[in-house]
Scaffold this motif. Sequence first.
Motif, PDB file in Angstrom:
ATOM      1  N   LEU A  36       0.828  -1.202   0.000  1.00 47.88           N
ATOM      2  CA  LEU A  36       0.000   0.000   0.000  1.00 47.88           C
ATOM      3  C   LEU A  36       0.864   1.254   0.000  1.00 47.88           C
ATOM      4  N   VAL A  37       1.846   1.282   0.899  1.00 45.91           N
ATOM      5  CA  VAL A  37       2.739   2.443   1.013  1.00 45.91           C
ATOM      6  C   VAL A  37       3.602   2.571  -0.235  1.00 45.91           C
ATOM      7  N   TRP A  43      -0.087   5.585   5.211  1.00 50.84           N
ATOM      8  CA  TRP A  43      -0.146   4.379   6.034  1.00 50.84           C
ATOM      9  C   TRP A  43      -1.504   4.175   6.686  1.00 50.84           C
ATOM     10  N   TRP A  44      -2.196   5.295   7.031  1.00 52.86           N
ATOM     11  CA  TRP A  44      -3.456   5.171   7.754  1.00 52.86           C
ATOM     12  C   TRP A  44      -4.581   4.604   6.896  1.00 52.86           C
ATOM     13  N   LEU A  45      -4.365   4.530   5.580  1.00 53.81           N
ATOM     14  CA  LEU A  45      -5.371   3.918   4.727  1.00 53.81           C
ATOM     15  C   LEU A  45      -5.420   2.400   4.957  1.00 53.81           C
ATOM     16  N   SER A  46      -4.305   1.852   5.438  1.00 51.25           N
ATOM     17  CA  SER A  46      -4.241   0.408   5.683  1.00 51.25           C
ATOM     18  C   SER A  46      -5.254  -0.052   6.734  1.00 51.25           C
ATOM     19  N   PRO A  47      -5.272   0.547   7.955  1.00 49.11           N
ATOM     20  CA  PRO A  47      -6.287   0.116   8.926  1.00 49.11           C
ATOM     21  C   PRO A  47      -7.710   0.429   8.485  1.00 49.11           C
ATOM     22  N   ILE A  48      -7.901   1.523   7.746  1.00 39.49           N
ATOM     23  CA  ILE A  48      -9.250   1.860   7.279  1.00 39.49           C
ATOM     24  C   ILE A  48      -9.764   0.772   6.332  1.00 39.49           C
ATOM     25  N   GLY A 152       2.954  -3.432   8.654  1.00 36.66           N
ATOM     26  CA  GLY A 152       3.599  -3.290   7.344  1.00 36.66           C
ATOM     27  C   GLY A 152       3.560  -1.868   6.828  1.00 36.66           C
ATOM     28  N   ALA A 153       2.414  -1.190   6.997  1.00 35.87           N
ATOM     29  CA  ALA A 153       2.271   0.175   6.478  1.00 35.87           C
ATOM     30  C   ALA A 153       3.176   1.143   7.233  1.00 35.87           C
ATOM     31  N   ILE A 154       3.216   1.028   8.557  1.00 34.92           N
ATOM     32  CA  ILE A 154       4.054   1.931   9.357  1.00 34.92           C
ATOM     33  C   ILE A 154       5.528   1.666   9.085  1.00 34.92           C
ATOM     34  N   ALA A 155       5.884   0.384   9.006  1.00 36.95           N
ATOM     35  CA  ALA A 155       7.280   0.035   8.727  1.00 36.95           C
ATOM     36  C   ALA A 155       7.704   0.579   7.365  1.00 36.95           C
TER      37      ALA A 155
END
Length: 242
Positions: A36-37, A43-48, A152-155
């Motif tokens: 995603l990133v 990154w915040w789109l991942s949890p959404i 994964g997104a934050i990393a």
Amino acid sequence: MSKTEKNNSSFLSILKITLPVFFGYIAIGIPFGLMLVKNGYPWWLSPIMSLTMYAGAGQYVAVGLFASGAPFGAIAVAELLLNIRHIVYGLSLIDKFKNTGKWKPYLVFALTDETYALMTTTALPEGQDAGRFYGTIALLDQSYWVLGSVIGAIAGSVIPFDFAGVDFALTALFAVLLIEQIRASKDIVPPVIGIFAALVCVVLERFGIISSENILILSLAVGIAALLITKTKKGGTDGNSK
């Protein structure tokens, strides 16, 4: 045993049941966040996506199609064809979900391949509330997926990372699912039809007959049509032989 102790014991037993899904979802969720990133999304789109869409392979496909600029209609059709198997899952669990009360809408939403596998192979313990039991399984499974995708997104946003090969996570996921399906069904016809349909569409794209944006949709459509024809002929043959 008090009610609190009983609930804690029940939660721990459910946690143990869902541990295989935990390891699988963490392993697959992290590459999704990285992918995603990598495609330029925050990154915040991942949890959404993982909270509202929660489609596993469908999320991988959605990110790839959005990043390629595919039309929204094509993306919607692709997602529908990719996840249409969940309708069959739901129909087979009507009896189990009958007495789940307020949990039922969430159970319908959270019915992934792995959660379905757990619900069809795990018997409801005596004295347990069906809604709470199955709902906790579904809730834990989704929390594992959200956790993996967020990690994964934050990393990918914070740590310099070589994204080479991350896209292959989706291919690997489908390869594993394919192998498991063949082992369980002992039927090699569906995957052969799927591979043939995909090859035909790729060839048509190479000759400029169809656009690259339509390869996935046409492959799925041709594959499903071929499967329906094959199953219908097989059923007719079986019926005539009796």
